[in-house]
Design a protein around this motif. Structure first.
Motif, mmCIF file in Angstrom:
data_model
loop_
_atom_site.group_PDB
_atom_site.id
_atom_site.type_symbol
_atom_site.label_atom_id
_atom_site.label_comp_id
_atom_site.label_asym_id
_atom_site.label_seq_id
_atom_site.Cartn_x
_atom_site.Cartn_y
_atom_site.Cartn_z
ATOM 1 N N TYR A 145 0.833 -1.205 0.000
ATOM 2 C CA TYR A 145 0.000 0.000 0.000
ATOM 3 C C TYR A 145 0.871 1.259 0.000
ATOM 4 C CZ TYR A 145 -2.987 3.699 1.887
ATOM 5 O OH TYR A 145 -3.638 4.892 2.103
ATOM 6 N N LYS A 146 1.919 1.252 0.818
ATOM 7 C CA LYS A 146 2.802 2.415 0.920
ATOM 8 C C LYS A 146 3.625 2.618 -0.349
ATOM 9 C CE LYS A 146 6.343 2.155 3.682
ATOM 10 N NZ LYS A 146 7.202 2.114 4.893
ATOM 11 N N GLY A 149 0.446 1.947 -3.565
ATOM 12 C CA GLY A 149 -0.932 2.402 -3.431
ATOM 13 C C GLY A 149 -1.947 1.287 -3.543
ATOM 14 N N THR A 151 -4.654 -1.202 -2.716
ATOM 15 C CA THR A 151 -5.657 -1.139 -1.647
ATOM 16 C C THR A 151 -6.486 -2.410 -1.503
ATOM 17 O OG1 THR A 151 -7.318 -0.192 -3.148
ATOM 18 C CG2 THR A 151 -5.880 1.361 -1.966
#
Length: 257
Positions: A145-146, A149, A151
């Motif tokens: 996610y970091k 991105g 999700t």
């Protein structure tokens, strides 16, 4: 949890009496009550902007009430918005990692901490021998996610974090990561809210969020929110209909009839 936080029973004797006096009873996931005016007056959702709503967990409350004049039942869904209360950060060593994570806008990543602090590996492995795979999965989901991105797996990370509540406190947690699970849970709830991803927590987790919110209201002597209190009472009766019954006397049990 904070050392100042003292868990309270989900339903005490006076609360049970009050609910039964209002002739509220459980029917599956709905609550039937004669107090139609009160239930109809409850707001479906509080007046919050989208940015403000990010700091709340939203729990649906299914309500069924009878309208005598029309000889029919009406059904509505109201929402209990629970303010997320983060654990306080102190200058104690056990709060250092949570303080660092908060400053960076990250989770407390137990698996990453173990990789970067070899001196702590033994204690962490001993404390999390049965859950280390959960920590590893959360680590990879958050890293994806970091970095990219991604999700799609954030709900999984949230649910795994929720499950970890059942395994704390541990020696490693008390030594390096005090209150990290509540901190991480709030982080994932806010992230899912911001991304408008639907999710639902277990009843026991929702009860913890309510108790943390109520503790804050008591500590800061905040104004009573009657709508919240009623919806919270309905939630507890739906989720835990038999909790507190052991404290009632024979006469009290007549309230259930």
């Amino acid at each position: 949890m904070d050392s100042s936080f003292k868990p309270k029973p989900l339903l005490n004797k006076s609360e049970l009496r009050q609910i039964k006096r209002s002739r509220t009873r459980v029917e599956g996931k709905k609550v039937i009550t004669d107090d139609v005016k009160k239930l109809k007056s409850l707001k479906v959702t509080p007046e919050l902007s989208f940015q403000e709503s990010i700091d709340y967990y939203k729990e649906p409350i299914w309500i069924e009430y009878y309208i005598p004049k029309e000889s029919r039942f009406a059904f509505e869904t109201k929402y209990l918005f629970i303010l997320l209360v983060d654990p306080k950060i102190t200058e104690e060593p056990c709060d250092a990692e949570r303080k660092r994570a908060a400053s960076l806008g990250e989770i407390v990543d137990v698996f990453a901490y173990m990789e970067s602090h070899p001196e702590a590996i033994r204690l962490i492995e001993d404390s999390y021998h049965s859950t280390i795979s959960m920590h590893e999965t959360i680590h990879h989901i958050f890293k994806a996610y970091k970095d990219t991105g991604a999700t799609e797996d954030l709900k999984t990370a949230c649910y795994l974090t929720e499950a970890l509540l059942k395994y704390e406190p541990t020696i490693a947690g008390l030594t390096y990561f005090r209150d990290y699970v509540v901190y991480n849970l709030n982080f994932f709830i806010r992230t899912l809210n911001r991304l408008k991803i639907d999710f639902a927590l277990e009843d026991s987790t929702v009860s913890l969020l309510i108790k943390r919110r109520n503790e804050l209201w008591e500590l800061e002597n905040r104004e009573v929110d009657e709508d919240f209190d009623l919806l919270a009472a309905l939630f507890f009766e739906q989720a835990f209909p038999n909790r507190g019954a052991g404290e009632l006397s024979g006469d009290d049990m007549l309230l259930f009839e």
